[in-house]
Design an enzyme around this catalytic site. Structure first.
Site, PDB file in Angstrom:
ATOM      1  N   SER A   1       0.807  -1.217   0.000  1.00 54.09           N
ATOM      2  CA  SER A   1       0.000   0.000   0.000  1.00 54.09           C
ATOM      3  C   SER A   1       0.846   1.277   0.000  1.00 54.09           C
ATOM      4  O   SER A   1       1.976   1.290   0.470  1.00 54.09           O
ATOM      5  CB  SER A   1      -0.936   0.000   1.210  1.00 54.09           C
ATOM      6  OG  SER A   1      -0.205  -0.157   2.400  1.00 54.09           O
TER       7      SER A   1
ATOM      8  N   GLN B   1       1.760   4.383   1.700  1.00 54.50           N
ATOM      9  CA  GLN B   1       1.696   4.551   3.143  1.00 54.50           C
ATOM     10  C   GLN B   1       2.768   5.514   3.621  1.00 54.50           C
ATOM     11  O   GLN B   1       3.672   5.889   2.886  1.00 54.50           O
ATOM     12  CB  GLN B   1       1.891   3.195   3.831  1.00 54.50           C
ATOM     13  CG  GLN B   1       3.159   2.479   3.414  1.00 54.50           C
ATOM     14  CD  GLN B   1       3.294   1.095   4.062  1.00 54.50           C
ATOM     15  OE1 GLN B   1       4.195   0.892   4.864  1.00 54.50           O
ATOM     16  NE2 GLN B   1       2.427   0.175   3.721  1.00 54.50           N
TER      17      GLN B   1
ATOM     18  N   HIS C   1       4.663   6.533   7.774  1.00 56.36           N
ATOM     19  CA  HIS C   1       4.680   6.205   9.199  1.00 56.36           C
ATOM     20  C   HIS C   1       4.817   7.498   9.991  1.00 56.36           C
ATOM     21  O   HIS C   1       5.599   8.373   9.625  1.00 56.36           O
ATOM     22  CB  HIS C   1       5.839   5.251   9.506  1.00 56.36           C
ATOM     23  CG  HIS C   1       5.797   4.027   8.653  1.00 56.36           C
ATOM     24  ND1 HIS C   1       4.799   3.089   8.757  1.00 56.36           N
ATOM     25  CD2 HIS C   1       6.591   3.604   7.647  1.00 56.36           C
ATOM     26  CE1 HIS C   1       5.010   2.127   7.863  1.00 56.36           C
ATOM     27  NE2 HIS C   1       6.087   2.430   7.175  1.00 56.36           N
TER      28      HIS C   1
ATOM     29  N   LYS D   1       8.098   4.819  13.349  1.00 51.67           N
ATOM     30  CA  LYS D   1       8.498   3.607  12.631  1.00 51.67           C
ATOM     31  C   LYS D   1       9.397   3.949  11.443  1.00 51.67           C
ATOM     32  O   LYS D   1       9.043   3.700  10.291  1.00 51.67           O
ATOM     33  CB  LYS D   1       7.246   2.861  12.153  1.00 51.67           C
ATOM     34  CG  LYS D   1       7.528   1.440  11.674  1.00 51.67           C
ATOM     35  CD  LYS D   1       6.271   0.823  11.091  1.00 51.67           C
ATOM     36  CE  LYS D   1       6.555  -0.559  10.544  1.00 51.67           C
ATOM     37  NZ  LYS D   1       5.430  -1.131   9.837  1.00 51.67           N
TER      38      LYS D   1
ATOM     39  N   GLU E   1      12.186   3.285   8.757  1.00 50.59           N
ATOM     40  CA  GLU E   1      12.520   1.997   8.129  1.00 50.59           C
ATOM     41  C   GLU E   1      13.688   2.189   7.171  1.00 50.59           C
ATOM     42  O   GLU E   1      13.837   3.248   6.568  1.00 50.59           O
ATOM     43  CB  GLU E   1      11.348   1.488   7.261  1.00 50.59           C
ATOM     44  CG  GLU E   1      10.075   1.275   8.001  1.00 50.59           C
ATOM     45  CD  GLU E   1       8.927   0.844   7.081  1.00 50.59           C
ATOM     46  OE1 GLU E   1       8.168  -0.008   7.525  1.00 50.59           O
ATOM     47  OE2 GLU E   1       8.785   1.368   5.963  1.00 50.59           O
TER      48      GLU E   1
ATOM     49  N   HIS F   1       5.477   6.291   0.673  1.00 53.07           N
ATOM     50  CA  HIS F   1       6.198   5.235  -0.060  1.00 53.07           C
ATOM     51  C   HIS F   1       5.301   4.037  -0.319  1.00 53.07           C
ATOM     52  O   HIS F   1       4.269   3.852   0.329  1.00 53.07           O
ATOM     53  CB  HIS F   1       7.448   4.788   0.712  1.00 53.07           C
ATOM     54  CG  HIS F   1       7.157   4.199   2.062  1.00 53.07           C
ATOM     55  ND1 HIS F   1       6.930   4.992   3.167  1.00 53.07           N
ATOM     56  CD2 HIS F   1       7.055   2.915   2.510  1.00 53.07           C
ATOM     57  CE1 HIS F   1       6.704   4.226   4.224  1.00 53.07           C
ATOM     58  NE2 HIS F   1       6.768   2.953   3.848  1.00 53.07           N
TER      59      HIS F   1
ATOM     60  N   ARG G   1      -2.284   4.301   5.820  1.00 54.13           N
ATOM     61  CA  ARG G   1      -2.402   3.853   4.421  1.00 54.13           C
ATOM     62  C   ARG G   1      -3.429   4.684   3.668  1.00 54.13           C
ATOM     63  O   ARG G   1      -4.382   5.162   4.260  1.00 54.13           O
ATOM     64  CB  ARG G   1      -2.879   2.397   4.366  1.00 54.13           C
ATOM     65  CG  ARG G   1      -1.925   1.400   4.962  1.00 54.13           C
ATOM     66  CD  ARG G   1      -2.435  -0.034   4.782  1.00 54.13           C
ATOM     67  NE  ARG G   1      -1.493  -0.959   5.392  1.00 54.13           N
ATOM     68  CZ  ARG G   1      -1.464  -1.245   6.688  1.00 54.13           C
ATOM     69  NH1 ARG G   1      -2.336  -0.672   7.498  1.00 54.13           N
ATOM     70  NH2 ARG G   1      -0.569  -2.079   7.163  1.00 54.13           N
TER      71      ARG G   1
ATOM     72  N   LYS H   1      -6.949  -2.807   2.907  1.00 55.32           N
ATOM     73  CA  LYS H   1      -6.983  -2.563   4.353  1.00 55.32           C
ATOM     74  C   LYS H   1      -7.584  -1.195   4.684  1.00 55.32           C
ATOM     75  O   LYS H   1      -7.857  -0.396   3.798  1.00 55.32           O
ATOM     76  CB  LYS H   1      -5.549  -2.616   4.924  1.00 55.32           C
ATOM     77  CG  LYS H   1      -4.923  -3.989   4.912  1.00 55.32           C
ATOM     78  CD  LYS H   1      -3.578  -3.916   5.614  1.00 55.32           C
ATOM     79  CE  LYS H   1      -2.840  -5.257   5.541  1.00 55.32           C
ATOM     80  NZ  LYS H   1      -1.470  -5.146   6.027  1.00 55.32           N
TER      81      LYS H   1
END
Length: 410
Positions: free
Chosen positions: A107, A109, A111, A134, A136, A274, A293, A299
């Protein structure tokens, strides 16, 4: 002393977007790591989780250790994290290490940062299960593609002029505002970009599905000989085939397409939009499940939060690639050290000419994954010698080193 260096058996997630059977790097690592594992040829093997996440706490493969999982062991032996990490992160392992094998897009999204995470968690605890950020980092194992960050404005303006369906969704007023925004006024550019992207993401379902179908039809008819790169045709058709009628298909006109070669990395800080598209990577992240998302997903989507929080700073795709630094102390070590305290990644490449190699002790706990080759590992902190090969995973407590006795390369 109880062993402080030991092998792990790690959790697999079979999400539908994963590569199938032995096409998946996750499945290949599993199969090499444990010859008893049966890989099912039609099942997706999306993620390997190396850490203490409650939905995939690693199992300890050392019967001298009474605790069954890494999470339980760290709870009973928090000093293994190293003093600094233990105090900063309240006795918890602060990262989750993963391998991802992506077949269809994840998806669109972003964070949240810590401040927003705390707010979202307080308001909507079922969608945002914790109060942590979060960040990454992904490092490609095979050629890897993802969407990341806003494109330079001139690229977006070019699409607005070449893709009438996109312009229709955003509206003439917002489109012209972006076209007029000058590079001498970065805040004006970001504001115009925010308006355009928010208008796209909040368009009426029926309207955007009609526009998307028109666009897909137009590109499909043109594709038989004409160049459709002006409307990013090939990628649009690919995403539309994976997520038909999804607003996320239009984000390709706003976000950079970033292609990583093996060993190249992408760092995703807070609020960076991203979507991973295809390929295999190792990924490390702070311990959090907070994902906002807004498309390419069945979702829960939270368009308002996403459009509010994003970093609307345009930049070329080349600027998204995060460079590894070769260690000053050891030429075989490449360090990916992002601007967050939660984790860093080291890539160690040992040439065939070397028969004995010392993995140096660090002042914090780490997890070691073997991608290639075979060795026997010994450590004063391990119960016995450890046979290491592709797919092996070791937990290494702080301040412990490992000697690798290398056999001939495979």
């Amino acid at each position: 002393f109880p062993p402080a260096v030991f092998p792990l058996s790690c959790a697999v997630q079979n999400y539908s977007w994963g590569k199938v059977g032995l096409e998946s790097e996750v499945a290949k690592l599993l199969a090499s790591g444990d010859p008893l594992v049966q890989i099912q040829p039609d099942r997706p093997y999306a993620e390997l989780w190396m850490g203490t996440h409650p939905r995939g706490d690693a199992i300890i493969l050392d019967n001298r250790i009474p605790q069954k999982t890494l999470g339980q062991w760290i709870a009973d032996n928090p000093a293994c994290l190293g003093a600094k990490v233990k105090d900063t992160f309240q006795g918890q392992l602060p990262f989750l290490f993963k391998v991802l094998s992506v077949n269809t897009a994840l998806s669109v999204q972003a964070h949240p940062n810590k401040e927003l995470a705390a707010k979202l968690h307080a308001q909507f605890p079922e969608q945002y299960p914790d109060a942590n950020h979060k960040p990454e980092m992904a490092i490609a194992l095979t050629p890897f593609e993802g969407l990341c960050g806003f494109r330079p404005v001139e690229e977006i303006v070019c699409f607005l002029q070449n893709v009438p369906e996109l312009r229709a969704l955003i509206g003439a007023v917002a489109a012209e505002q972006l076209e007029r925004s000058g590079s001498d006024d970065p805040r004006g550019v970001s504001a115009a970009l925010r308006v355009c992207f928010t208008r796209l993401m909040k368009s009426e379902k029926k309207f955007f599905v009609d526009q998307l179908n028109m666009l897909v039809k137009r590109i499909s008819q043109a594709a038989e000989g004409k160049d459709t790169s002006g409307s990013n045709g090939a990628l649009l058709l690919r995403l539309h085939s994976q997520y038909p009628g999804d607003i996320g298909c239009f984000t390709i006109y706003f976000l950079n397409l970033v292609k990583l070669e093996p060993g190249e990395a992408l760092f995703l800080g807070a609020n960076e939009p991203h979507a991973y598209l295809h390929g295999d990577c190792v990924e490390c992240m702070a311990c959090s499940d907070n994902t906002v998302r807004a498309g390419l997903t069945p979702k829960f989507i939270d368009v308002l939060t996403l459009c509010e929080m994003l970093n609307y700073t345009p930049a070329p795709s080349s600027s998204k690639i995060f460079a590894a630094a070769q260690s000053q102390l050891d030429p075989h070590v490449y360090l990916y050290d992002p601007p967050v305290p939660d984790f860093a990644i080291m890539r160690i490449e040992i040439p065939a000419s070397i028969k004995l190699y010392l993995v140096s002790a660090m002042d914090s706990a780490s997890i070691l994954l073997v991608i290639q080759g075979t060795a026997v590992g010994t450590s004063t902190a391990a119960a016995s010698e450890m046979a290491l090969h592709r797919g092996s995973v070791l937990f290494v407590s702080a301040n412990e080193s490992i000697s690798l006795h290398l056999s001939s390369p495979e």
